[in-house]
Design a protein around this motif. Structure first.
Motif, PDB file in Angstrom:
ATOM      1  N   ALA A 157      14.189   3.919  52.505  1.00  0.00           N
ATOM      2  CA  ALA A 157      14.945   4.321  51.320  1.00  0.00           C
ATOM      3  C   ALA A 157      16.047   3.312  51.016  1.00  0.00           C
ATOM      4  CB  ALA A 157      15.539   5.715  51.520  1.00  0.00           C
ATOM      5  N   LEU A 158      16.704   2.773  52.048  1.00  0.00           N
ATOM      6  CA  LEU A 158      17.716   1.738  51.835  1.00  0.00           C
ATOM      7  C   LEU A 158      17.092   0.478  51.237  1.00  0.00           C
ATOM      8  CD1 LEU A 158      19.905   2.109  55.049  1.00  0.00           C
ATOM      9  CD2 LEU A 158      20.706   2.341  52.682  1.00  0.00           C
ATOM     10  N   ARG A 159      15.881   0.137  51.676  1.00  0.00           N
ATOM     11  CA  ARG A 159      15.216  -1.032  51.100  1.00  0.00           C
ATOM     12  C   ARG A 159      14.917  -0.811  49.614  1.00  0.00           C
ATOM     13  NH1 ARG A 159      12.751  -1.371  56.441  1.00  0.00           N
ATOM     14  NH2 ARG A 159      10.969  -0.099  55.801  1.00  0.00           N
ATOM     15  N   VAL A 160      14.512   0.410  49.273  1.00  0.00           N
ATOM     16  CA  VAL A 160      14.263   0.714  47.859  1.00  0.00           C
ATOM     17  C   VAL A 160      15.556   0.598  47.058  1.00  0.00           C
ATOM     18  CG1 VAL A 160      13.643   2.537  46.239  1.00  0.00           C
ATOM     19  CG2 VAL A 160      12.230   2.156  48.255  1.00  0.00           C
ATOM     20  N   VAL A 161      16.665   1.077  47.606  1.00  0.00           N
ATOM     21  CA  VAL A 161      17.955   0.975  46.911  1.00  0.00           C
ATOM     22  C   VAL A 161      18.292  -0.485  46.641  1.00  0.00           C
ATOM     23  CG1 VAL A 161      20.448   1.324  47.151  1.00  0.00           C
ATOM     24  CG2 VAL A 161      18.867   3.165  47.743  1.00  0.00           C
ATOM     25  N   ALA A 162      18.070  -1.329  47.647  1.00  0.00           N
ATOM     26  CA  ALA A 162      18.362  -2.754  47.466  1.00  0.00           C
ATOM     27  C   ALA A 162      17.471  -3.356  46.389  1.00  0.00           C
ATOM     28  CB  ALA A 162      18.179  -3.489  48.791  1.00  0.00           C
ATOM     29  N   VAL A 163      16.167  -3.104  46.492  1.00  0.00           N
ATOM     30  CA  VAL A 163      15.221  -3.685  45.542  1.00  0.00           C
ATOM     31  C   VAL A 163      15.482  -3.178  44.121  1.00  0.00           C
ATOM     32  CG1 VAL A 163      12.782  -3.760  44.884  1.00  0.00           C
ATOM     33  CG2 VAL A 163      13.434  -4.102  47.278  1.00  0.00           C
ATOM     34  N   ALA A 164      15.649  -1.857  43.974  1.00  0.00           N
ATOM     35  CA  ALA A 164      15.827  -1.272  42.644  1.00  0.00           C
ATOM     36  C   ALA A 164      17.109  -1.774  41.985  1.00  0.00           C
ATOM     37  CB  ALA A 164      15.829   0.245  42.737  1.00  0.00           C
ATOM     38  N   ASN A 165      18.184  -1.889  42.762  1.00  0.00           N
ATOM     39  CA  ASN A 165      19.443  -2.354  42.174  1.00  0.00           C
ATOM     40  C   ASN A 165      19.372  -3.818  41.762  1.00  0.00           C
ATOM     41  OD1 ASN A 165      21.478  -0.249  41.982  1.00  0.00           O
ATOM     42  ND2 ASN A 165      21.292  -0.045  44.199  1.00  0.00           N
ATOM     43  N   VAL A 166      18.642  -4.636  42.515  1.00  0.00           N
ATOM     44  CA  VAL A 166      18.440  -6.029  42.082  1.00  0.00           C
ATOM     45  C   VAL A 166      17.713  -6.054  40.743  1.00  0.00           C
ATOM     46  CG1 VAL A 166      17.160  -8.152  42.578  1.00  0.00           C
ATOM     47  CG2 VAL A 166      18.517  -7.080  44.381  1.00  0.00           C
ATOM     48  N   LYS A 167      16.641  -5.248  40.639  1.00  0.00           N
ATOM     49  CA  LYS A 167      15.853  -5.229  39.407  1.00  0.00           C
ATOM     50  C   LYS A 167      16.643  -4.673  38.222  1.00  0.00           C
ATOM     51  CE  LYS A 167      11.989  -6.970  40.880  1.00  0.00           C
ATOM     52  NZ  LYS A 167      11.454  -8.225  40.283  1.00  0.00           N
ATOM     53  N   LEU A 168      17.635  -3.824  38.519  1.00  0.00           N
ATOM     54  CA  LEU A 168      18.461  -3.247  37.458  1.00  0.00           C
ATOM     55  C   LEU A 168      19.719  -4.072  37.197  1.00  0.00           C
ATOM     56  CD1 LEU A 168      18.106   0.522  38.461  1.00  0.00           C
ATOM     57  CD2 LEU A 168      17.072  -0.592  36.470  1.00  0.00           C
ATOM     58  N   GLY A 169      19.835  -5.216  37.897  1.00  0.00           N
ATOM     59  CA  GLY A 169      20.966  -6.111  37.669  1.00  0.00           C
ATOM     60  C   GLY A 169      22.248  -5.685  38.350  1.00  0.00           C
ATOM     61  N   ARG A 170      22.157  -4.893  39.393  1.00  0.00           N
ATOM     62  CA  ARG A 170      23.348  -4.404  40.096  1.00  0.00           C
ATOM     63  C   ARG A 170      23.405  -5.042  41.479  1.00  0.00           C
ATOM     64  NH1 ARG A 170      21.623   1.817  38.755  1.00  0.00           N
ATOM     65  NH2 ARG A 170      21.970   1.769  36.482  1.00  0.00           N
ATOM     66  N   LEU A 171      23.743  -6.312  41.531  1.00  0.00           N
ATOM     67  CA  LEU A 171      23.670  -7.056  42.784  1.00  0.00           C
ATOM     68  C   LEU A 171      24.674  -6.557  43.810  1.00  0.00           C
ATOM     69  CD1 LEU A 171      23.089 -10.753  41.640  1.00  0.00           C
ATOM     70  CD2 LEU A 171      21.482  -9.197  42.749  1.00  0.00           C
ATOM     71  N   ASP A 172      25.850  -6.107  43.383  1.00  0.00           N
ATOM     72  CA  ASP A 172      26.845  -5.626  44.351  1.00  0.00           C
ATOM     73  C   ASP A 172      26.308  -4.420  45.113  1.00  0.00           C
ATOM     74  OD1 ASP A 172      28.573  -7.594  43.622  1.00  0.00           O
ATOM     75  OD2 ASP A 172      29.808  -6.337  42.298  1.00  0.00           O
ATOM     76  N   ARG A 173      25.678  -3.485  44.393  1.00  0.00           N
ATOM     77  CA  ARG A 173      25.120  -2.307  45.064  1.00  0.00           C
ATOM     78  C   ARG A 173      23.945  -2.698  45.956  1.00  0.00           C
ATOM     79  NH1 ARG A 173      24.981   2.303  40.233  1.00  0.00           N
ATOM     80  NH2 ARG A 173      27.119   1.948  39.464  1.00  0.00           N
ATOM     81  N   ALA A 174      23.163  -3.652  45.524  1.00  0.00           N
ATOM     82  CA  ALA A 174      22.040  -4.108  46.344  1.00  0.00           C
ATOM     83  C   ALA A 174      22.542  -4.722  47.642  1.00  0.00           C
ATOM     84  CB  ALA A 174      21.205  -5.112  45.570  1.00  0.00           C
ATOM     85  N   ARG A 175      23.613  -5.528  47.564  1.00  0.00           N
ATOM     86  CA  ARG A 175      24.161  -6.156  48.772  1.00  0.00           C
ATOM     87  C   ARG A 175      24.740  -5.101  49.720  1.00  0.00           C
ATOM     88  NH1 ARG A 175      26.264 -10.114  44.768  1.00  0.00           N
ATOM     89  NH2 ARG A 175      24.889 -11.947  44.869  1.00  0.00           N
ATOM     90  N   THR A 176      25.319  -4.063  49.167  1.00  0.00           N
ATOM     91  CA  THR A 176      25.834  -2.975  50.019  1.00  0.00           C
ATOM     92  C   THR A 176      24.695  -2.305  50.783  1.00  0.00           C
ATOM     93  OG1 THR A 176      27.665  -2.550  48.491  1.00  0.00           O
ATOM     94  CG2 THR A 176      27.076  -0.779  50.019  1.00  0.00           C
ATOM     95  N   ALA A 177      23.553  -2.085  50.105  1.00  0.00           N
ATOM     96  CA  ALA A 177      22.390  -1.477  50.774  1.00  0.00           C
ATOM     97  C   ALA A 177      21.877  -2.386  51.888  1.00  0.00           C
ATOM     98  CB  ALA A 177      21.288  -1.188  49.762  1.00  0.00           C
ATOM     99  N   VAL A 178      21.844  -3.704  51.643  1.00  0.00           N
ATOM    100  CA  VAL A 178      21.392  -4.642  52.679  1.00  0.00           C
ATOM    101  C   VAL A 178      22.349  -4.629  53.869  1.00  0.00           C
ATOM    102  CG1 VAL A 178      21.160  -7.111  53.199  1.00  0.00           C
ATOM    103  CG2 VAL A 178      20.020  -6.135  51.203  1.00  0.00           C
ATOM    104  N   ALA A 179      23.647  -4.526  53.597  1.00  0.00           N
ATOM    105  CA  ALA A 179      24.618  -4.441  54.700  1.00  0.00           C
ATOM    106  C   ALA A 179      24.345  -3.211  55.564  1.00  0.00           C
ATOM    107  CB  ALA A 179      26.038  -4.406  54.137  1.00  0.00           C
ATOM    108  N   GLU A 180      23.998  -2.096  54.934  1.00  0.00           N
ATOM    109  CA  GLU A 180      23.665  -0.891  55.702  1.00  0.00           C
ATOM    110  C   GLU A 180      22.374  -1.076  56.484  1.00  0.00           C
ATOM    111  OE1 GLU A 180      24.267   3.035  53.945  1.00  0.00           O
ATOM    112  OE2 GLU A 180      25.145   2.068  52.192  1.00  0.00           O
ATOM    113  N   LEU A 181      21.415  -1.778  55.899  1.00  0.00           N
ATOM    114  CA  LEU A 181      20.171  -2.077  56.620  1.00  0.00           C
ATOM    115  C   LEU A 181      20.456  -2.898  57.870  1.00  0.00           C
ATOM    116  CD1 LEU A 181      17.602  -3.002  53.813  1.00  0.00           C
ATOM    117  CD2 LEU A 181      17.283  -1.247  55.556  1.00  0.00           C
TER     118      LEU A 181
END
Length: 524
Positions: free
Chosen positions: A462-486
């Motif tokens: 689910a964290l990987r999906v959050v990262a991928v989806a936020n990148v695709k939606l142009g929300r890089l800060d949220r994507a990086r936060t998900a990767v940090a949690e991963l």
């Protein structure tokens, strides 16, 4: 004690039956039956003798008794028509009539004193649970509605009988309480079960309302209850829908109740089933430490009973989860050993739905060349028990990953309908998130992934999906936060390491993940 007859050897200490030296796969209950018949071969064994020795006095249906006898005959090359070794004497009982040679040593003699072994006893003996489904009460005031109330209970008995590790009392026994105001705890004692399911049916002008509740037959506590409404003109469809939902909800409820019972009443000496319960409690924590603790419990279960298929399958499943989450470093030899363990559990319990789906998950994740066979195991599991929410969810996961998103979603949606309050709902939401990523519906994927993480923040997919989806939606800060949690879950995670470990059959999905995770800051 070891018994030799014809070209067979039955070793009571090792709980093994061999033919010409080759191991014969036997379910534990069938082994107990055969062992008891051989040990009591000097006399005719009655039905009550078998119930006392193998089922510990529990009442089981004639169909169950016959199926175990047939399985024992089949294992030793006998048939009901031939009766060369196991003979049925009408209205008297059964006797093992083959010539037997006994071989004993000191260690095996101690084992013999403990026979009969591993009966499927009541909860007091910490064995797999038993449940009695009582006739449903007709509260409509219309005697003609009795047929529907009785049919409702029968449908639930049929659905529950497909649940792994659960003894369901036959209708002929539980329906003797129809119309009686009997205490639930008394029924539990008389039928030898730890749980009782009761319910009622009420009919209005245009609606039927069915209620059901699961009761602890020892304490009288209510463990689960629900109600269902439907059209009285479509009674068969309503009966089927209610029975499926009840069976799906009760399976995880009973497991939680059995774990709680074990915590309250700690036996001086744990047996294989006790260790399995403890392992399931630790698995539910879904942490690296919990998985390691579960594996230790499962190793102890298999030390107590080396042929205990549910513990074998759970151990393979646990190792696959560690592999999947990145919680343990496992080399090729470790993965191969887990796959062998999974296949061995299937050999020992080919009709146990939970064994099948746990083994299938392990094989899918840890044996690249056997993934199609793993999908076959998921299908077999659902043929045995089509009401298992976990089997539906994991099978839906695999179908989705293989590009069959429609089938995968349908399986998960059915699991959600069957048990909307399943404690593993985070897994269902995770599968729906993956399906949305494959469809390139990233807003929908994000909604499902966040729903999953609200229940289980440690769920890496689910964290990987959050990262991928936020990148695709142009929300890089949220994507990086998900990767940090991963990276908190798996500090050494890299993109290449992820693809080396996790099967991603769809090339389009693999490219989407690789590009998006790189953009979100995951090391290559």
């Amino acid at each position: 004690m070891t018994f030799q007859f014809e070209n067979f050897t039955l070793d009571a200490a090792r709980r093994e039956l061999r033919k010409d030296g080759d191991l014969v796969a036997l379910e534990p209950q069938v082994f107990d039956l055969l062992r008891f018949l051989i040990g009591a071969r000097d006399r005719v064994v009655s039905r009550d003798d078998l119930l006392d020795a193998v089922w510990h006095g529990r009442i089981v249906s004639e169909a169950t008794l016959s199926s175990r006898l047939n399985a024992a005959r089949s294992a030793i090359g006998d048939t009901g028509a031939e009766q060369r070794l196991i003979r049925t004497l009408p209205r008297k009982g059964v006797r093992f009539v083959g010539a037997v040679r006994e071989i004993a040593n000191a260690a095996q003699e101690a084992e013999r004193e403990a026979m009969p072994v591993a009966p499927l006893a009541s909860r007091d003996g910490a064995r797999p649970p038993g449940v009695a489904v009582l006739p449903f009460t007709n509260m409509s005031g219309d005697p003609e509605q009795d047929y529907f109330a009785d049919g409702m209970a029968e449908e639930i008995i049929t659905a529950l009988s497909r649940t792994s590790g659960l003894l369901v009392i036959a209708r002929s026994s539980s329906f003797t309480y129809k119309g009686q105001a009997t205490d639930i705890r008394q029924i539990g004692q008389e039928l030898g079960v730890g749980y009782v399911l009761e319910g009622s049916v009420r009919r209005g002008r245009e609606r039927l309302r069915i209620t059901g509740q699961l009761v602890d037959a020892v304490t009288g506590a209510h463990l689960w209850s629900d109600r269902f409404d439907g059209d009285p003109h479509d009674v068969f469809d309503l009966q089927e829908r209610v029975a499926e939902s009840v069976a799906a909800a009760i399976e995880p409820t009973l497991q939680v109740a059995e774990i709680a019972h074990l915590d309250r009443h700690r036996p001086a000496q744990l047996d294989a089933y006790d260790f399995l319960l403890r392992a399931h409690a630790l698995l539910a924590d879904f942490t690296a430490a919990g998985m390691q603790g579960a594996l230790q419990c499962l190793d102890q279960a298999l030390a107590a009973d080396p042929t205990y298929a549910p513990a074998m399958a759970a151990a393979a499943y646990c190792r696959a989860q560690c592999h999947f989450q990145g919680w343990a470093q496992q080399d090729e030899a470790d993965r191969a050993a887990a796959v062998r363990q999974a296949w061995r559990s299937v050999e020992l319990a080919p009709n146990d739905a939970q064994v099948l789906w746990m083994a299938a998950f392990a094989i899918w994740n840890m044996a690249q060349t056997e993934r199609e066979r793993a999908r076959d195991l998921f299908n077999r599991s659902l043929l045995v028990n089509p009401n298992s929410a976990m089997a539906l969810t994991l099978a839906g996961w695999i179908e989705t990953m293989c590009g069959n998103g429609g089938n995968g979603r349908a399986m998960v949606e059915r699991a959600q309908r069957l048990n909307p309050r399943d404690p593993r709902g985070w897994l269902m939401s995770g599968v729906m998130a993956l399906a949305a990523v494959i469809d390139e519906n990233y807003a929908e994927a994000l909604r499902w992934a966040e729903r999953s993480l609200a229940q289980n923040r440690r769920f890496a997919p689910a964290l990987r999906v959050v990262a991928v989806a936020n990148v695709k939606l142009g929300r890089l800060d949220r994507a990086r936060t998900a990767v940090a949690e991963l990276l908190e879950i798996e500090p050494g995670l890299t993109i290449s390491g992820f693809f080396a470990r996790i099967p991603v059959p769809l090339e389009s999905m693999a490219k989407t993940y690789a590009d998006a995770l790189k953009a979100a800051g995951l090391p290559a």
